[in-house]
Scaffold this motif. Structure first.
Motif, PDB file in Angstrom:
ATOM      1  N   SER A 164       0.808  -1.222   0.000  1.00  0.00           N
ATOM      2  CA  SER A 164       0.000   0.000   0.000  1.00  0.00           C
ATOM      3  C   SER A 164       0.842   1.273   0.000  1.00  0.00           C
ATOM      4  CB  SER A 164      -0.921   0.012   1.224  1.00  0.00           C
ATOM      5  OG  SER A 164      -1.801  -1.093   1.202  1.00  0.00           O
ATOM      6  N   HIS A 165       2.192   1.131  -0.119  1.00  0.00           N
ATOM      7  CA  HIS A 165       3.051   2.305   0.048  1.00  0.00           C
ATOM      8  C   HIS A 165       4.025   2.449  -1.116  1.00  0.00           C
ATOM      9  CE1 HIS A 165       1.486   2.866   4.087  1.00  0.00           C
ATOM     10  NE2 HIS A 165       1.644   1.565   4.272  1.00  0.00           N
ATOM     11  N   PRO A 166       3.567   2.998  -2.240  1.00  0.00           N
ATOM     12  CA  PRO A 166       4.460   3.351  -3.359  1.00  0.00           C
ATOM     13  C   PRO A 166       5.160   4.675  -3.077  1.00  0.00           C
ATOM     14  CG  PRO A 166       2.185   3.773  -3.943  1.00  0.00           C
ATOM     15  CD  PRO A 166       2.166   3.220  -2.560  1.00  0.00           C
ATOM     16  N   PHE A 167       5.819   5.234  -4.089  1.00  0.00           N
ATOM     17  CA  PHE A 167       6.615   6.441  -3.878  1.00  0.00           C
ATOM     18  C   PHE A 167       6.473   7.415  -5.037  1.00  0.00           C
ATOM     19  CE2 PHE A 167       9.352   3.869  -6.545  1.00  0.00           C
ATOM     20  CZ  PHE A 167       9.929   4.798  -7.394  1.00  0.00           C
ATOM     21  N   LEU A 168       6.863   8.661  -4.766  1.00  0.00           N
ATOM     22  CA  LEU A 168       7.049   9.708  -5.774  1.00  0.00           C
ATOM     23  C   LEU A 168       8.456  10.267  -5.591  1.00  0.00           C
ATOM     24  CD1 LEU A 168       3.800  11.906  -5.813  1.00  0.00           C
ATOM     25  CD2 LEU A 168       4.892  10.903  -7.803  1.00  0.00           C
ATOM     26  N   LEU A 169       9.239  10.306  -6.657  1.00  0.00           N
ATOM     27  CA  LEU A 169      10.586  10.877  -6.614  1.00  0.00           C
ATOM     28  C   LEU A 169      10.610  12.025  -7.622  1.00  0.00           C
ATOM     29  CD1 LEU A 169      13.463  10.622  -5.437  1.00  0.00           C
ATOM     30  CD2 LEU A 169      14.008   9.122  -7.351  1.00  0.00           C
ATOM     31  N   SER A 170      10.541  13.245  -7.119  1.00  0.00           N
ATOM     32  CA  SER A 170      10.332  14.402  -7.990  1.00  0.00           C
ATOM     33  C   SER A 170      11.467  15.406  -7.859  1.00  0.00           C
ATOM     34  CB  SER A 170       9.010  15.091  -7.640  1.00  0.00           C
ATOM     35  OG  SER A 170       8.981  15.456  -6.264  1.00  0.00           O
ATOM     36  N   PRO A 171      11.789  16.140  -8.939  1.00  0.00           N
ATOM     37  CA  PRO A 171      12.830  17.176  -8.881  1.00  0.00           C
ATOM     38  C   PRO A 171      12.472  18.266  -7.879  1.00  0.00           C
ATOM     39  CG  PRO A 171      12.255  16.652 -11.152  1.00  0.00           C
ATOM     40  CD  PRO A 171      11.231  15.995 -10.293  1.00  0.00           C
ATOM     41  N   LEU A 172      13.486  18.821  -7.246  1.00  0.00           N
ATOM     42  CA  LEU A 172      13.255  19.872  -6.258  1.00  0.00           C
ATOM     43  C   LEU A 172      12.694  21.136  -6.888  1.00  0.00           C
ATOM     44  CD1 LEU A 172      16.457  19.497  -4.052  1.00  0.00           C
ATOM     45  CD2 LEU A 172      14.140  18.693  -3.542  1.00  0.00           C
ATOM     46  N   VAL A 173      12.857  21.287  -8.208  1.00  0.00           N
ATOM     47  CA  VAL A 173      12.321  22.478  -8.864  1.00  0.00           C
ATOM     48  C   VAL A 173      10.801  22.456  -8.899  1.00  0.00           C
ATOM     49  CG1 VAL A 173      14.364  22.824 -10.283  1.00  0.00           C
ATOM     50  CG2 VAL A 173      12.512  21.387 -11.144  1.00  0.00           C
ATOM     51  N   LEU A 174      10.207  21.285  -8.679  1.00  0.00           N
ATOM     52  CA  LEU A 174       8.761  21.184  -8.611  1.00  0.00           C
ATOM     53  C   LEU A 174       8.312  21.373  -7.166  1.00  0.00           C
ATOM     54  CD1 LEU A 174       8.246  18.060 -10.907  1.00  0.00           C
ATOM     55  CD2 LEU A 174       7.829  20.451 -11.502  1.00  0.00           C
ATOM     56  N   SER A 175       7.095  21.856  -6.992  1.00  0.00           N
ATOM     57  CA  SER A 175       6.582  22.061  -5.645  1.00  0.00           C
ATOM     58  C   SER A 175       6.416  20.737  -4.922  1.00  0.00           C
ATOM     59  CB  SER A 175       5.233  22.790  -5.714  1.00  0.00           C
ATOM     60  OG  SER A 175       4.304  22.027  -6.479  1.00  0.00           O
ATOM     61  N   ALA A 176       6.378  20.777  -3.595  1.00  0.00           N
ATOM     62  CA  ALA A 176       6.228  19.565  -2.794  1.00  0.00           C
ATOM     63  C   ALA A 176       4.900  18.887  -3.121  1.00  0.00           C
ATOM     64  CB  ALA A 176       6.301  19.905  -1.310  1.00  0.00           C
ATOM     65  N   PRO A 177       4.879  17.542  -3.174  1.00  0.00           N
ATOM     66  CA  PRO A 177       3.620  16.849  -3.500  1.00  0.00           C
ATOM     67  C   PRO A 177       2.477  17.214  -2.566  1.00  0.00           C
ATOM     68  CG  PRO A 177       5.473  15.331  -3.615  1.00  0.00           C
ATOM     69  CD  PRO A 177       6.007  16.609  -3.039  1.00  0.00           C
ATOM     70  N   ALA A 178       2.783  17.318  -1.274  1.00  0.00           N
ATOM     71  CA  ALA A 178       1.770  17.706  -0.295  1.00  0.00           C
ATOM     72  C   ALA A 178       2.248  18.965   0.411  1.00  0.00           C
ATOM     73  CB  ALA A 178       1.532  16.578   0.709  1.00  0.00           C
ATOM     74  N   PRO A 179       1.931  20.147  -0.129  1.00  0.00           N
ATOM     75  CA  PRO A 179       2.455  21.392   0.435  1.00  0.00           C
ATOM     76  C   PRO A 179       2.103  21.585   1.908  1.00  0.00           C
ATOM     77  CG  PRO A 179       1.420  21.784  -1.706  1.00  0.00           C
ATOM     78  CD  PRO A 179       1.091  20.382  -1.311  1.00  0.00           C
ATOM     79  N   ASP A 180       0.980  21.008   2.347  1.00  0.00           N
ATOM     80  CA  ASP A 180       0.578  21.167   3.744  1.00  0.00           C
ATOM     81  C   ASP A 180       1.286  20.192   4.672  1.00  0.00           C
ATOM     82  OD1 ASP A 180      -0.575  18.848   2.856  1.00  0.00           O
ATOM     83  OD2 ASP A 180      -2.633  19.392   3.368  1.00  0.00           O
ATOM     84  N   GLY A 181       2.164  19.343   4.118  1.00  0.00           N
ATOM     85  CA  GLY A 181       2.885  18.386   4.943  1.00  0.00           C
ATOM     86  C   GLY A 181       2.085  17.147   5.289  1.00  0.00           C
ATOM     87  N   GLY A 182       0.861  17.056   4.805  1.00  0.00           N
ATOM     88  CA  GLY A 182       0.032  15.899   5.113  1.00  0.00           C
ATOM     89  C   GLY A 182       0.390  14.716   4.251  1.00  0.00           C
ATOM     90  N   GLU A 183      -0.277  13.598   4.496  1.00  0.00           N
ATOM     91  CA  GLU A 183      -0.014  12.368   3.754  1.00  0.00           C
ATOM     92  C   GLU A 183      -0.719  12.417   2.404  1.00  0.00           C
ATOM     93  OE1 GLU A 183       0.004   7.531   4.556  1.00  0.00           O
ATOM     94  OE2 GLU A 183      -1.393   8.822   5.661  1.00  0.00           O
TER      95      GLU A 183
END
Length: 713
Positions: free
Chosen positions: A637-656
């Motif tokens: 149930s726990h895949p991942f996202l590996l994104s460049p730092l130039v893109l905004s955070a996947p969850a800007p509010d820090g949530g899951e």
């Protein structure tokens, strides 16, 4: 400018002459080694005559390969990929025989078997020589990959003059967050590790799937923004009377149609997008190995057309087929060693599996990677590609096995190649790695208990089961419970015989999706309630819920709406469900995932989730897999996202980050970032869907599923 063009042309001519010379020498060497291959018309031929014959033959073979080979491959696009791979050798050998006939004075000859060998060796040598010469020349290197992928368009150079970056999404199918971390830590994936090293360029973010932790639901949600009514990888639909299977072309096309209808949007890739190796198109115009489009005919939508981009180069084809054969041998060797070591758990790896594995780890990988390289060199805006190699091997060898890690290492090299070629592309590219789910290890249900879920269901219903299953402890207990329940319901003493049967009805349909099982009663319209199931099969639900290999059940209830049943008689209405009780250990958000699936129109009469051991991370798959996914429990149930730092955070509010639909909105946001104003978004511009619309931020009004919140920027 003129001087630069002359230099480029001169360099290209020098490479052609060098490849021709090396091919001629190769042909001479093979003539000396192989007894059935000769380059002399008679004993009076001098060394010079023989060398000229080799030069003629190598030149004719190279010219035929360049001109005729692409036409042959295009004519064979409807041939299945495995058959096409085997035909490569014979077609290549035939071209060599034709080339030998074109030599003046008939100076060369070979029997058909030898011609196949000579053609394969010469193609491989020519490819290696050409690649080696191009390594120091970025332009030549880029042209080579553009030619292989066949993606030149527009002005022929694929240039983008607006300076906006493109985005490549690479899906590493089945690679869980835990597996990626272990592979980076252990040096298995050095290219990915460099992105997360001392000076990181990417951020790693885990996300959580819905209850149905499998590619069908996850990729549909990621690419099309809706995974609604996808309860499993395979399920039975009572209203149509058919079994839906996510990796069948007809089912995939129907699921895509439903998602587009629900969201009102064509998908993530509708603007200048390419879909490579996926179950669904994402609304892309450029397709290769896309299952939902495989059943369609026509040049634009023919999924197998993606093979042309790769197999049009005979050297590429030969290399892939040789690698395919090598991987078949590798799998057979690994399977034999695992059996000799007595590895546990273990599943059968014979039959066609070595060939299926080699297709996933070699053919599919090579074709998809070549297509992605061509997309970048053509300057395409968005690319989404799925590499399935790890998932296939981990199912049979285990998610943390040495076999699976070797496949991950090869995928890491593919990622590195894509990153290097991106530097040659006419526009900048942001490369995002992600996965659709993880995998949880564990012994299969059948191996642990001696019977399948179908056997257990039939025994609990009082229906006949195979003798092997009936002799197991679980089977005997289920049959006894069913007999006692039926006799009690009929108010008949046990001495009157064991032949009583429950109310007549068709046999239940039992399907498996990893450690998620689905039981449906096809003769009962609509969702069958717990009360009706108890009336027909009084022992079934408690037999399933109390079995040590089963974690919990979901079933409708006339009294409570729906309930979750667990061992020891536990029963909780879905409306009051929390992450404890019957769902204890299944992880945070399990209750919400069950509630969401409970609302699906095609949820099964009985949804069965296997047990999960939080200490070992193990589950019991209801199919032949020692690394599985599809339900709740552990790493799956726990895949991942590996994104460049130039893109905004996947969850800007820090949530899951929860659910594939949420991931879709994140990817939408990333495509908007840096794309500039007035980016056209087409709502699936094919087959009568709405015409293109335009939105200032690149998202159409129907981009988010009905009832879902918009992703914040």
């Amino acid at each position: 400018m003129l001087k630069g063009r002359w230099r480029t042309s001169g360099g290209a001519l020098l490479r052609v002459i060098t490849v021709w010379a090396v091919s001629s020498l190769t042909m001479l060497a093979l003539a000396g080694i192989l007894p059935d291959f000769r380059l002399q018309s008679g004993p009076e031929d001098s060394i010079t005559d023989t060398a000229l014959t080799a030069a003629w033959g190598a030149g004719a073979f190279g010219l035929l390969s360049a001109l005729v080979w692409p036409l042959l491959v295009r004519a064979l696009l409807l041939v299945p990929a495995l058959v096409l791979g085997l035909l490569v050798f014979f077609l290549n050998g035939s071209l060599l025989l034709v080339a030998l006939r074109l030599i003046p004075a008939g100076g060369g000859s070979a029997n058909p078997e030898t011609a196949v060998v000579v053609a394969a060796v010469m193609s491989a040598v020519a490819s290696a020589t050409s690649t080696a010469l191009a390594v120091g020349d970025d332009n030549a290197y880029g042209r080579r990959f553009s030619r292989l992928a066949g993606r030149r368009r527009g002005n022929g150079r694929g240039e983008r003059r607006d300076g906006t970056p493109g985005t490549v999404f690479l899906q590493l199918d089945g690679v869980g967050h835990d597996v990626l971390l272990a592979a980076v830590r252990d040096g298995v994936m050095p290219h990915v590790a460099a992105w997360l090293g001392e000076h990181p360029t990417h951020r790693l973010t885990p996300w959580r799937t819905d209850w149905s932790s499998q590619t069908g639901a996850s990729q549909l949600g990621i690419l099309h923004g809706s995974s609604h009514d996808v309860p499993a990888f395979r399920w039975y639909e009572k209203d149509t009377g058919r079994i839906m299977v996510s990796n069948r072309p007809g089912s995939a096309a129907e699921l895509q149609r439903r998602a587009v209808e629900r969201t009102g949007d064509g998908g993530l890739l509708t603007f200048d997008g390419a879909s490579r190796g996926n179950l669904f198109s994402g609304g892309a115009d450029q397709l290769a190995l896309v299952l939902s489009m495989a059943a369609r005919r026509g040049r634009a939508n023919r999924s197998r057309a993606g093979y042309f981009a790769y197999f049009s180069d005979p050297a590429n084809a030969v290399r892939t087929v040789v690698s395919f054969v090598a991987d078949v041998g590798r799998e057979i060797g690994q399977s034999v060693r695992a059996r000799l070591r007595g590895d546990r758990p273990r599943v059968g790896r014979g039959g066609l599996y070595p060939f299926i594995r080699a297709f996933a780890t070699v053919v599919e990988r090579d074709v998809v990677v070549a297509a992605v390289l061509g997309d970048m060199l053509a300057g395409r805006t968005t690319v989404y590609a799925d590499l399935v190699a790890y998932d296939e091997v981990a199912h049979h060898s285990g998610p943390h096995s040495r076999d699976a890690m070797q496949v991950l290492a090869r995928l890491d090299r593919s990622v590195g190649l894509i990153a290097r070629v991106a530097e040659l592309a006419p526009r900048g590219y942001r490369i995002v790695l992600l996965s659709d789910h993880g995998q949880s290890p564990g012994e299969t249900f059948e191996s642990a208990y001696g019977l399948t879920l179908r056997d257990l269901v039939r025994a609990g219903c009082g229906l006949p089961v195979p003798r092997r299953a009936g002799r197991t402890k679980s089977g005997a207990e289920a049959r006894d419970a069913a007999r006692h329940a039926v006799l009690g319901a009929l108010h008949r003493p046990e001495s009157e015989g064991p032949g009583e049967r429950p109310a007549p009805g068709s046999d239940p349909i039992v399907l498996a999706s990893g450690n998620l099982g689905l039981v449906s009663f096809p003769d009962v319209p609509g969702r069958m309630s717990r009360e009706r199931i108890d009336g027909r099969y009084p022992a079934l639900l408690r037999t399933l819920a109390d079995h040590p290999g089963i974690g919990f059940l979901l079933v409708a209830s006339e009294e409570h709406g729906s309930v979750v049943l667990g061992p020891g008689g536990s029963e909780v209405p879905v409306a009051l469900l929390e992450d404890g009780g019957p769902l204890a250990g299944m992880g945070p958000g399990a209750a919400d995932a069950v509630r969401r699936a409970d609302a699906f129109p095609h949820v099964a009469d009985i949804m069965v989730n296997s047990m999960y051991d939080p200490e070992t991370g193990e589950v019991h798959a209801f199919e032949e897999q020692i690394g599985s996914h599809g339900g709740l429990g552990g790493a799956q149930s726990h895949p991942f996202l590996l994104s460049p730092l130039v893109l905004s955070a996947p969850a800007p509010d820090g949530g899951e980050l929860v659910g594939a639909e949420r991931v879709h909105r994140v990817l939408r946001r990333w495509l908007r970032e840096g794309s500039g104003p007035q980016v056209p978004v087409r709502n699936g511009a094919r087959e009568g869907e709405r015409p293109p619309t335009y939105a200032a931020d690149g998202v159409s009004p129907g981009a988010c599923p009905a009832g879902s919140e918009a992703e914040s920027s």
